[in-house]
Every structure is written in C-alpha cells, then in structure tokens.
Design an enzyme around this catalytic site. Structure first.
Site, PDB file in Angstrom:
ATOM      1  N   HIS A 139       0.858  -1.185   0.000  1.00 29.89           N
ATOM      2  CA  HIS A 139       0.000   0.000   0.000  1.00 29.89           C
ATOM      3  C   HIS A 139       0.900   1.243   0.000  1.00 29.89           C
ATOM      4  CE1 HIS A 139      -4.174   1.641   0.985  1.00 29.89           C
ATOM      5  NE2 HIS A 139      -3.400   2.707   0.856  1.00 29.89           N
TER       6      HIS A 139
ATOM      7  N   ASN B 176      -1.752  -1.623  -4.323  1.00 27.95           N
ATOM      8  CA  ASN B 176      -2.817  -0.642  -4.118  1.00 27.95           C
ATOM      9  C   ASN B 176      -2.662   0.543  -5.063  1.00 27.95           C
ATOM     10  OD1 ASN B 176      -5.089   0.453  -2.394  1.00 27.95           O
ATOM     11  ND2 ASN B 176      -3.577   2.099  -2.151  1.00 27.95           N
ATOM     12  N   GLU B 177      -3.672   0.772  -5.871  1.00 32.41           N
ATOM     13  CA  GLU B 177      -3.757   1.912  -6.781  1.00 32.41           C
ATOM     14  C   GLU B 177      -2.537   2.094  -7.688  1.00 32.41           C
ATOM     15  OE1 GLU B 177      -4.985   5.408  -4.560  1.00 32.41           O
ATOM     16  OE2 GLU B 177      -7.028   4.634  -4.437  1.00 32.41           O
TER      17      GLU B 177
HETATM   18  C1  NOJ Z   1      -6.562   5.926  -1.535  1.00 30.74           C
HETATM   19  C2  NOJ Z   1      -5.384   5.366  -0.802  1.00 30.74           C
HETATM   20  O1  NOJ Z   1      -5.325   3.991  -0.989  1.00 30.74           O
HETATM   21  C3  NOJ Z   1      -5.352   5.706   0.673  1.00 30.74           C
HETATM   22  O2  NOJ Z   1      -4.101   5.390   1.158  1.00 30.74           O
HETATM   23  C4  NOJ Z   1      -5.708   7.156   0.868  1.00 30.74           C
HETATM   24  O3  NOJ Z   1      -5.564   7.549   2.192  1.00 30.74           O
HETATM   25  C5  NOJ Z   1      -7.124   7.379   0.387  1.00 30.74           C
HETATM   26  N1  NOJ Z   1      -7.203   7.062  -1.012  1.00 30.74           N
HETATM   27  C6  NOJ Z   1      -7.645   8.797   0.585  1.00 30.74           C
HETATM   28  O4  NOJ Z   1      -6.906   9.675  -0.186  1.00 30.74           O
END
Ligand code: NOJ
Length: 427
Positions: A118, A162-163
């Site tokens: 993450h 993640n993302e």
């Molecule tokens: C996506 C991210 O995965 C997370 O770490 C972040 O805090 C949230 N969005 C809010 O921005």
C-alpha cells in the site's frame, strides 16, 4: 445471487467493513521509502508520519472497535520494509507480528483482507529503482509468497498492489491525483535538491533511486512492471495458499465528459483505468476505490463551481461516483467487484454518513441491476496519516487523539455497523 432479506439486494456473505494501510496507522515505519522522503529537507510532506495511530501496538483495540460496531471485515496492509528489511532477508518476528493481527481478526469474528503493498516499499527497493527495476516483479512476488506461506489458511483475501494506476491517471491530468501530483512534485524531479537528498539518504545513485509510490508509476516500463508484479504476486500467493482470493485495488475516478471533453474522458478512462481493469480478468475480484468524479472539458478538468460542496481534500462531494465505478469495473474486468475503499475527509460526521448512504445506494442499485459486488469497505477505520497532506484530513469512522492515541468512535461507525448487521436492509 441470494438475498438474505426480502428488502435487501445485498447478497449473503457481503463483506461489510473498513480499511486502513500500515504506513498510515502503524507509526515508525522507519525502513520504508516514504519515511526517508518525509525526513529530507524540503520534503513534500507537510509533516512526517511519526507514531501515526500507534496501531502497530494498538491493532487489537482497532479490530475490537470495528467488530463491536457490527462490521465483519478489516482490510489492512502488511509493511514490506518491516518484513524484508534487506533484500532476501525476511523477519520472522515481523511476520509473526502480522499473524497476530490476523489472529486478532479471527478472535473478533472479523475476516482479514491483507494488502501486500500500500504505497510504501522498502528503502532498498526504492534504492534499486522501485517499479522501474526490471527485477521488481520477481522481488515483489518473492515477498508475496513468503507472507502467504506464513499466513497459511488464516488469510483468504489478498490485494497485491494498491492503486498502481494512480500515476498513469495523474500524468494524464486527472484532478484527484493532480492535487497529489503537486505535492509530490519534489520527487518527480521538479526539485533536484530533494531528489538528491532522498537518494543520499537511501544510499543510492540519484538517477536510479525512485519512490515506490504509485504516483511515480507512469512510464510504460513502470506500468508494465506493476502489471507483471501483480500477476507474479498473485501466482506466488496462490502457490502458498490455493484457496486464496487475490485481486488488486484500483483508484477509479468517475470521469465524466462536459461538451467537447469526450476524447479526453475516453483517454483518461482507458489509460488511467481500463488498461488496469483488464489485468484483473482472471483474478478472483477487483478492488474499486472511488471518492469523487472529474468532469473533463476539451482542455482538461472543468473547475468545480465555488458553491459546490467539497471535502477537506478539496474533492467535490459526489458520492454517486461509486455506483458508476463499480459498473465500469465489472464491465471491463469481468470479475466480482469489492469496494475496497470509499469515504470522505470531513470534520462533520453527519456529512460522512450522508455521503456514505448515497454511495451505498449506488452500490445497491448496481446490485439490483445484476452487477456482482461482494463487499464494501469504508476508508477509513481511523483518522490517519493522509500522505503528503498529513493528519489534518479526517477520513475516519474513529477519531484518534494525536497525543494519547485514544480512540473515539464517531456516530458513523455505529451507523455503518447497523447497516452491516442488517446486510443493507436498513439503508
Ligand atoms: C486511496 C489510498 O489507498 C489511501 O491510502 C488514501 O488515504 C485514500 N485514497 C484517501 O486519499
């Protein structure tokens, strides 16, 4: 699809819960790339993560609060840099630490969902070029395999990266990442002093050292490496635990076209989202993370009108985005969808509840239309470290005192727990 209640379309076994990430809640993640960047002079972070929420020690309390409210799933991440502090050197003690988080979930009757990466990576991984390193997929997969072998059948749900699509989206001019892009400018070679200091701190060459953040994943090489890292990571998890359900989690902004913005919208959806959703085909699920929409005109994002409500992050309050995203994800990925993040940074908890209700209404409608959604995990369980923006952004269902770490549940925790206990029938 089986409905547990005549008035609810939420399927039986729907995962109701909340999410966090290690670096944002644990504290003192000192071997990570982000910690290094937080501590160089001129850092783009408004403040360092420090002790965060001290969840490294207080995870049992966090999980008990989640379970006590009626939520049944906890998504959290394990920190690669703690588990593999040097390349190929794995810490048994840290693996055991995370196993105790998993066990605390089971003791509380909570299903753990583990994110393997993450945003943060080990300092050594950053020193070797992070996702630009041709070895990155293999290095990531080796770590995934070790974690999954250690957890055995205690964990079923895994998210690999993640993302990973954040940088691709940002480089095309998406608003949500744009704000982040500015803050990360220092590490995007805009400020060579910071880049140099970061490289020195990690003991590497300036032109090689790279932050592992998805904000830095926008070159074709890095993008393809993350796709391959996901595939190899998934295989490694499944080798260790054939019953595991594995997917990755994507930032999906609900891109909408204003007149003349159709081409740009199509491009953003394709390069920032769909090319990653396609990778999910063959996975067990895809994680959808949606917060807002972005309206595109011919020249780029259309500014949000002044009188439109915004959250603390400056994003338009547009909870309808979630329903649109789950449909998009299901259509392209052709696998079940789990909402792995959705929420809003606000000081007004009533606004959080209103936002979440509308977002869930969108999920409910998608389910009624036959879209296969398996869960909703709110971001976030706790007020935590919102990366470059620090602690001022409060996304949590639970407030955390910055000095004593005392947890104070907000009404939204109880509210979401009640919805969960009724499996959505009371929405
Ligand atoms: C996506 C991210 O995965 C997370 O770490 C972040 O805090 C949230 N969005 C809010 O921005």
């Amino acid at each position: 699809m089986v409905s547990s209640d005549a008035s609810s379309v939420f399927p039986e076994g729907f995962l109701w819960g909340a999410a966090t990430a290690g670096h944002q809640i644990e504290g003192n993640n000192t071997l990570s790339d982000h910690w290094a960047l937080e501590h160089v002079p001129g850092s783009p972070f408004v403040e360092p993560s420090g002790d965060a929420c001290d969840s490294y020690h207080r995870f049992a309390e966090d999980i008990a609060l989640l379970a006590g409210a009626g939520l049944g799933t906890y998504r959290f991440s394990v920190e690669w840099s703690r588990i593999e502090p040097e390349p190929g050197v794995f810490s048994r003690a840290e693996l055991d630490h995370y196993l105790s988080v998993v066990e605390a979930c089971h003791q509380a009757g909570v299903t753990p969902m583990v994110t393997l990466q993450h945003f943060t990576t080990p300092g050594w991984f950053a020193r070797e070029g992070a996702w630009n390193n041709p070895e990155a997929p293999k290095l990531f997969a080796r770590y995934c395999g070790v974690v999954a072998a250690h957890f055995g059948d205690a964990v079923t749900w895994y998210c690999t990266l993640n993302e990973p699509n954040l940088g691709a989206m940002a480089s095309l001019g998406g608003m949500l990442p744009m704000a982040a892009m500015e803050a990360f400018g220092a590490i995007t070679r805009v400020d060579p002093t910071v880049t140099r200091a970061f490289a020195v701190r990690l003991g590497g060459a300036e032109d090689t050292v790279e932050l592992g953040s998805p904000m830095r994943i926008f070159s074709t090489v890095a993008i393809e490496n993350t796709k391959e890292a996901h595939r190899q990571g998934r295989a490694a998890v499944k080798d260790a635990n054939p019953a595991a359900k594995v997917g990755w989690t994507l930032a999906l902004v609900d891109f909408q076209a204003a007149p003349g913005g159709e081409n740009l919208t199509r491009q953003l959806r394709e390069a920032g989202g769909s090319q990653f959703l396609e990778v999910s085909r063959g996975d067990d699920f895809v994680g959808v993370q949606t917060y807002t929409r972005e309206v595109m005109g011919p020249m780029g994002p259309v500014p949000v009108p002044d009188d439109t409500p915004r959250s603390q992050t400056g994003w338009e309050v547009y909870p309808q985005a979630l329903g649109h995203s789950v449909r998009w994800a299901a259509e392209v990925a052709q696998v079940p969808v789990v909402v792995t993040e959705n929420g809003m940074a606000t000081a007004d908890d009533a606004d959080r509840i209103a936002y979440t209700r509308t977002a869930l209404e969108g999920v409910r409608q998608a389910l009624a239309d036959g879209v296969d959604v398996r869960g909703y995990l709110h971001w976030s369980l706790l007020d935590n470290f919102e990366w470059h923006s620090g602690y001022a952004m409060t996304f949590g269902l639970i407030a955390v005192d910055r000095t004593t770490f005392q947890r104070t549940p907000k009404p939204s925790l109880e509210w979401l727990g009640t919805i969960a206990r009724g499996n959505g029938a009371t929405l």
